[in-house]
Design a protein around this motif. Structure first.
Motif, PDB file in Angstrom:
ATOM      1  N   VAL A 149     -28.915  91.399  29.997  1.00 57.44           N
ATOM      2  CA  VAL A 149     -28.577  90.772  28.718  1.00 57.44           C
ATOM      3  C   VAL A 149     -28.720  89.252  28.806  1.00 57.44           C
ATOM      4  CG1 VAL A 149     -26.757  90.419  27.013  1.00 57.44           C
ATOM      5  CG2 VAL A 149     -27.063  92.672  28.056  1.00 57.44           C
ATOM      6  N   LEU A 150     -28.195  88.656  29.873  1.00 57.34           N
ATOM      7  CA  LEU A 150     -28.260  87.203  30.036  1.00 57.34           C
ATOM      8  C   LEU A 150     -29.704  86.718  30.133  1.00 57.34           C
ATOM      9  CD1 LEU A 150     -25.353  86.817  32.610  1.00 57.34           C
ATOM     10  CD2 LEU A 150     -25.327  86.038  30.238  1.00 57.34           C
ATOM     11  N   ALA A 151     -30.518  87.434  30.914  1.00 59.65           N
ATOM     12  CA  ALA A 151     -31.921  87.033  31.061  1.00 59.65           C
ATOM     13  C   ALA A 151     -32.672  87.176  29.749  1.00 59.65           C
ATOM     14  CB  ALA A 151     -32.586  87.872  32.157  1.00 59.65           C
ATOM     15  N   THR A 152     -32.354  88.204  28.972  1.00 60.61           N
ATOM     16  CA  THR A 152     -33.033  88.400  27.691  1.00 60.61           C
ATOM     17  C   THR A 152     -32.657  87.312  26.700  1.00 60.61           C
ATOM     18  OG1 THR A 152     -33.083  90.785  28.053  1.00 60.61           O
ATOM     19  CG2 THR A 152     -33.421  90.011  25.804  1.00 60.61           C
ATOM     20  N   VAL A 159     -29.640  79.059  24.461  1.00 56.37           N
ATOM     21  CA  VAL A 159     -29.261  78.109  25.517  1.00 56.37           C
ATOM     22  C   VAL A 159     -27.742  78.130  25.666  1.00 56.37           C
ATOM     23  CG1 VAL A 159     -29.281  75.706  26.263  1.00 56.37           C
ATOM     24  CG2 VAL A 159     -31.257  76.657  25.028  1.00 56.37           C
ATOM     25  N   MET A 160     -27.275  78.452  26.881  1.00 50.59           N
ATOM     26  CA  MET A 160     -25.831  78.476  27.105  1.00 50.59           C
ATOM     27  C   MET A 160     -25.274  77.063  27.037  1.00 50.59           C
ATOM     28  SD  MET A 160     -23.594  80.098  30.261  1.00 50.59           S
ATOM     29  CE  MET A 160     -24.343  81.717  30.055  1.00 50.59           C
ATOM     30  N   ARG A 161     -24.231  76.888  26.235  1.00 49.90           N
ATOM     31  CA  ARG A 161     -23.620  75.579  26.072  1.00 49.90           C
ATOM     32  C   ARG A 161     -22.239  75.490  26.690  1.00 49.90           C
ATOM     33  NH1 ARG A 161     -19.929  75.691  21.903  1.00 49.90           N
ATOM     34  NH2 ARG A 161     -19.990  77.542  20.566  1.00 49.90           N
ATOM     35  N   GLN A 162     -21.577  76.629  26.886  1.00 45.37           N
ATOM     36  CA  GLN A 162     -20.267  76.613  27.521  1.00 45.37           C
ATOM     37  C   GLN A 162     -19.916  78.009  28.009  1.00 45.37           C
ATOM     38  OE1 GLN A 162     -17.370  75.429  24.587  1.00 45.37           O
ATOM     39  NE2 GLN A 162     -17.323  77.445  23.626  1.00 45.37           N
ATOM     40  N   ALA A 163     -19.043  78.053  28.994  1.00 46.46           N
ATOM     41  CA  ALA A 163     -18.534  79.321  29.512  1.00 46.46           C
ATOM     42  C   ALA A 163     -17.077  79.105  29.869  1.00 46.46           C
ATOM     43  CB  ALA A 163     -19.332  79.770  30.729  1.00 46.46           C
ATOM     44  N   VAL A 187     -28.246  78.871  19.298  1.00 44.93           N
ATOM     45  CA  VAL A 187     -29.080  79.993  18.863  1.00 44.93           C
ATOM     46  C   VAL A 187     -30.560  79.699  19.084  1.00 44.93           C
ATOM     47  CG1 VAL A 187     -29.764  81.372  16.857  1.00 44.93           C
ATOM     48  CG2 VAL A 187     -27.363  80.788  17.218  1.00 44.93           C
ATOM     49  N   GLY A 188     -31.302  80.729  19.514  1.00 44.36           N
ATOM     50  CA  GLY A 188     -32.740  80.610  19.697  1.00 44.36           C
ATOM     51  C   GLY A 188     -33.460  80.381  18.379  1.00 44.36           C
TER      52      GLY A 188
END
Length: 311
Positions: A149-152, A159-163, A187-188
């Protein structure tokens, strides 16, 4: 066993404690092996118990309060027993990691805000408050289905902005831990417009993964926002045979269609908190050929994918 991760030795009057692990890298659902070494000084030491816990920084439910260190999982591994004066005692362990253990490694890189440690607590003597603790870092890699899921999402331009780790439980979702992990994305390009932000929440168990998509559409000039939630289910078995771009695209298009329908009949200043949108069963992805609600349409980039049947 060959031990690699070593904690600094922690000393209580008359007792030294050191924890070592076979490897600091692991995954949810696996056993995390290691050893606790106790060394007594010039007198016998009565140990009531040894407990292992997983600790991490977590955000509270109240946004006005800062993150705090929490122990989200604990188990006892030994005790009571006595360590004779001048002697050592080794206690081996293989800690089962919960399936919901937060992931701390993304793309092979540790996320500093998600640092997790294994804490060893040794209770000694008759005083309930007497004891000592020591810790070693734990690097938690994604489950295969989480990695897909993460790779897709990365392939689709997100683009991850926070975790962050969040205290509290999600209504209607079966959880064993009192925390859950939230991954925020920009969002892409293919999906921009209907939504501006995406939050992904993983809740794993022994048979599969619950994927909760929390989307937000902000109108910056108007200061308005609308949020909605969709949830999907996918299984560990057969994960490598899935067409993941099609699966995740189906999830996203279903989420956007539902979000657009809700926004058309809702107050755009409304906030989604604990609602029936999480409590209901998982959604069914949009079948191939269906367009994005609230946009110019189109067939998307793939089929609707599997994993959307409710349980």
């Amino acid at each position: 066993m060959r031990l690699t991760g070593v904690s600094p030795e922690s000393g209580w009057p008359g007792l030294g404690v050191r924890t070592t692990v076979v490897s600091p890298s692991t995954r949810p659902g696996l056993r995390f092996p290691g050893r606790v070494m106790l060394s007594a000084g010039d007198r016998d030491v009565a140990v009531r118990h040894i407990a292992l816990g997983l600790v991490a920084q977590a955000e509270p439910d109240d946004p006005g309060r800062g993150p705090r260190l929490v122990e989200f999982h604990q188990t006892s591994i030994a005790g009571p027993f006595v360590v004779p004066a001048g002697r050592r005692r080794a206690v081996d362990f293989a800690l089962p990691l919960p399936w919901e253990t937060p992931v701390t490694i993304f793309g092979g890189v540790p996320v500093m805000g998600l640092r997790t440690a294994l804490r060893t607590e040794v209770a000694v003597g008759a005083d309930p408050g007497a004891g000592r603790s020591t810790s070693v870092p734990v690097f938690v890699h994604p489950l295969p289905v989480q990695q897909h899921v993460l790779a897709t999402l990365d392939t689709l331009g997100f683009v991850m902005r926070q975790a962050a780790l969040q205290l509290g439980r999600l209504p209607g979702v079966e959880q064993t831990l009192g925390v859950h992990q939230r991954l925020g994305y920009w969002v892409g390009p293919l999906y921009a417009g209907p939504i501006t932000e995406l939050e992904v929440i993983f809740v794993a168990d022994s048979v599969g993964l619950e994927v909760i998509l929390w989307v937000d559409r902000r109108l910056a000039l108007a200061g308005a926002t609308h949020q909605s939630i969709s949830r999907f289910r996918v299984w560990h078995v057969g994960a490598d045979q899935q067409d993941w771009p099609a699966v995740v695209d189906g999830w996203l298009r279903s989420t956007i269609n539902r979000h657009a329908a809700m926004a058309a009949h809702a107050d755009w200043s409304a906030q989604v908190t604990e609602s029936a949108h999480v409590s209901r069963p998982p959604d069914r992805p949009v079948p191939p050929g269906m367009g994005l609600g609230g946009t110019g349409g189109g067939t998307g980039i793939g089929g609707g994918g599997g994993g959307g049947d409710g349980t």
